[in-house]
Motif scaffolding. Structure first.
Motif, mmCIF file in Angstrom:
data_model
loop_
_atom_site.group_PDB
_atom_site.id
_atom_site.type_symbol
_atom_site.label_atom_id
_atom_site.label_comp_id
_atom_site.label_asym_id
_atom_site.label_seq_id
_atom_site.Cartn_x
_atom_site.Cartn_y
_atom_site.Cartn_z
ATOM 1 N N LEU A 34 53.589 29.586 47.542
ATOM 2 C CA LEU A 34 53.290 30.951 47.090
ATOM 3 C C LEU A 34 53.785 31.117 45.661
ATOM 4 C CD1 LEU A 34 52.303 33.819 47.426
ATOM 5 C CD2 LEU A 34 54.506 34.414 48.470
ATOM 6 N N ASP A 35 52.860 31.159 44.742
ATOM 7 C CA ASP A 35 53.176 31.384 43.329
ATOM 8 C C ASP A 35 53.266 32.887 43.108
ATOM 9 O OD1 ASP A 35 53.369 31.568 40.618
ATOM 10 O OD2 ASP A 35 51.449 30.627 40.163
ATOM 11 N N ILE A 36 54.492 33.402 43.025
ATOM 12 C CA ILE A 36 54.650 34.851 42.936
ATOM 13 C C ILE A 36 54.138 35.412 41.613
ATOM 14 C CG2 ILE A 36 56.591 34.862 44.535
ATOM 15 C CD1 ILE A 36 58.440 35.332 42.089
ATOM 16 N N THR A 37 53.882 34.540 40.626
ATOM 17 C CA THR A 37 53.359 35.025 39.342
ATOM 18 C C THR A 37 51.869 35.339 39.421
ATOM 19 O OG1 THR A 37 52.786 32.848 38.431
ATOM 20 C CG2 THR A 37 55.071 33.575 38.191
ATOM 21 N N SER A 38 51.244 34.939 40.528
ATOM 22 C CA SER A 38 49.822 35.212 40.736
ATOM 23 C C SER A 38 49.663 36.440 41.639
ATOM 24 C CB SER A 38 49.131 34.010 41.378
ATOM 25 O OG SER A 38 47.839 34.356 41.832
ATOM 26 N N LYS A 39 49.161 37.516 41.069
ATOM 27 C CA LYS A 39 49.008 38.750 41.844
ATOM 28 C C LYS A 39 48.042 38.559 43.006
ATOM 29 C CE LYS A 39 48.368 43.724 41.238
ATOM 30 N NZ LYS A 39 48.145 44.827 40.257
ATOM 31 N N SER A 40 46.963 37.807 42.794
ATOM 32 C CA SER A 40 45.976 37.598 43.859
ATOM 33 C C SER A 40 46.574 36.793 45.001
ATOM 34 C CB SER A 40 44.737 36.892 43.308
ATOM 35 O OG SER A 40 45.056 35.628 42.771
ATOM 36 N N MET A 41 47.386 35.770 44.671
ATOM 37 C CA MET A 41 48.019 34.962 45.716
ATOM 38 C C MET A 41 49.030 35.783 46.510
ATOM 39 S SD MET A 41 48.628 31.152 44.090
ATOM 40 C CE MET A 41 49.295 30.565 45.661
ATOM 41 N N VAL A 42 49.785 36.609 45.810
ATOM 42 C CA VAL A 42 50.770 37.453 46.482
ATOM 43 C C VAL A 42 50.067 38.444 47.407
ATOM 44 C CG1 VAL A 42 52.455 39.307 46.136
ATOM 45 C CG2 VAL A 42 52.569 37.226 44.730
ATOM 46 N N ASN A 43 49.031 39.101 46.905
ATOM 47 C CA ASN A 43 48.311 40.077 47.723
ATOM 48 C C ASN A 43 47.684 39.432 48.951
ATOM 49 O OD1 ASN A 43 48.953 42.143 45.984
ATOM 50 N ND2 ASN A 43 47.030 42.064 44.851
ATOM 51 N N HIS A 44 47.136 38.224 48.756
ATOM 52 C CA HIS A 44 46.531 37.513 49.889
ATOM 53 C C HIS A 44 47.588 37.165 50.931
ATOM 54 C CE1 HIS A 44 43.887 34.874 52.151
ATOM 55 N NE2 HIS A 44 44.812 33.931 52.085
ATOM 56 N N ALA A 45 48.733 36.665 50.481
ATOM 57 C CA ALA A 45 49.799 36.271 51.406
ATOM 58 C C ALA A 45 50.338 37.477 52.175
ATOM 59 C CB ALA A 45 50.925 35.589 50.634
ATOM 60 N N ILE A 46 50.570 38.566 51.463
ATOM 61 C CA ILE A 46 51.127 39.759 52.105
ATOM 62 C C ILE A 46 50.127 40.352 53.098
ATOM 63 C CG2 ILE A 46 52.024 42.076 51.726
ATOM 64 C CD1 ILE A 46 53.858 39.823 50.742
ATOM 65 N N THR A 47 48.870 40.386 52.698
ATOM 66 C CA THR A 47 47.828 40.934 53.584
ATOM 67 C C THR A 47 47.652 40.081 54.823
ATOM 68 O OG1 THR A 47 46.652 41.841 51.666
ATOM 69 C CG2 THR A 47 45.411 41.633 53.714
#
Length: 292
Positions: A34-47
């Motif tokens: 999980l690359d926390i600097t990527s907003k799309s990756m963070v949103n996908h992981a959290i969702t």
């Protein structure tokens, strides 16, 4: 409670995983997962994961390298927490974020409190403070824990560096005029777990900034002496190098270090939480683990 832990392969992330109980469903993700600097990756992981709590242990901690790599440091230390805060706000869940003593200038003569004025003097300190401010601006459900001089049996840290250097050097020069409180990552992990346990209560409202570090202030030089004393106690054949005290001026670094990094927090005991870390006892534990 489902807890998402970022920075899973760092000192704190590993200590947290080793201590978290079955009362929690822990999902620990490394930076490669999980690359926390990527907003799309963070949103996908959290969702996808739908956690009840996020604990951000990820950070850019190469203090000197940050002086010439500000973009990367800012990305991890500010943009990353910002992305996590937005995701947490959308789900309405709390975020525990770890920060540092480097948000202060180190000019104080008394311990820094959570409300003490911040004044970082390095790129690392500036990016960590920017991360704090981003979290505070985005979500009210935040717990920011500032800590200092973290060590453990994992990763790279002062304890492991001293033991390694000591095994190959006859003499070592150690800075003796910078004062701080060593903090065992395992004790910090235990504090986070205690906070997480309190966050199970929907009525919890003690959000804000907290300080947590070792219970006795010491210089790097005196910390090194403690390390070698304990190393010798478990390995009688270990040859302790001669330690020479140095001034900060004699040991120049790219980033300016705080001369005084002692943190204090009177609010933790009021919440029934760990007030500080008995770093000398924890140091013995770490030395024993490193020696098998």
């Amino acid at each position: 409670m489902k807890v998402l832990i970022t920075g899973a392969r760092g000192q704190l992330g590993l200590c947290l995983q080793s201590r978290i109980t079955n009362d929690f469903e822990a999902i620990a993700l490394s930076s490669s997962e999980l690359d926390i600097t990527s907003k799309s990756m963070v949103n996908h992981a959290i969702t996808t994961l739908q956690p009840d709590l996020i604990v951000n242990c990820a950070a850019y901690t190469a203090v000197d390298r940050a002086e010439n790599d500000e973009k990367a440091a800012y990305s991890v230390n500010c943009t990353g927490p910002e992305n996590l805060a937005y995701a947490a706000a959308i789900l309405g869940i709390p975020l525990i974020h770890i920060s540092t003593d480097y948000v202060f200038d180190g000019e104080s003569k008394t311990p820094y409190l959570p409300e003490s004025p911040t004044a970082p003097t390095s790129v690392y300190g500036n990016t960590k403070l920017a991360g704090e401010k981003a979290v505070q601006a985005i979500t009210s459900k935040h717990i920011i824990i500032r800590t200092a001089w973290v060590f453990s049996e994992y990763g790279s840290n002062f304890v492991k560096t001293m033991i390694k250097l000591g095994s190959s050097k006859d003499e070592l020069g150690i800075v003796a005029d910078q004062i701080g409180c060593p903090t065992y990552a395992g004790d910090l992990a235990q504090l986070i777990i205690m906070f997480a346990d309190k966050l199970k209560n929907a009525d919890f409202n003690q959000y804000g900034v907290y300080h947590f570090c070792g219970n006795k202030a010491v210089s790097w030089y005196d910390f090194a002496k403690e390390i070698f004393t304990r190393q010798l106690s478990v390995d009688e054949n270990y040859k302790v190098p001669k330690l020479n005290p140095l001034s900060t001026a004699q040991f120049p670094t790219a980033a300016k270090r705080p001369q005084y990094s002692v943190l204090a927090d009177n609010s933790l005991p009021l919440l029934g939480l760990l007030e500080s870390s008995n770093w000398r006892n924890s140091l013995s534990t770490v030395i024993n683990k490193l020696n098998g």
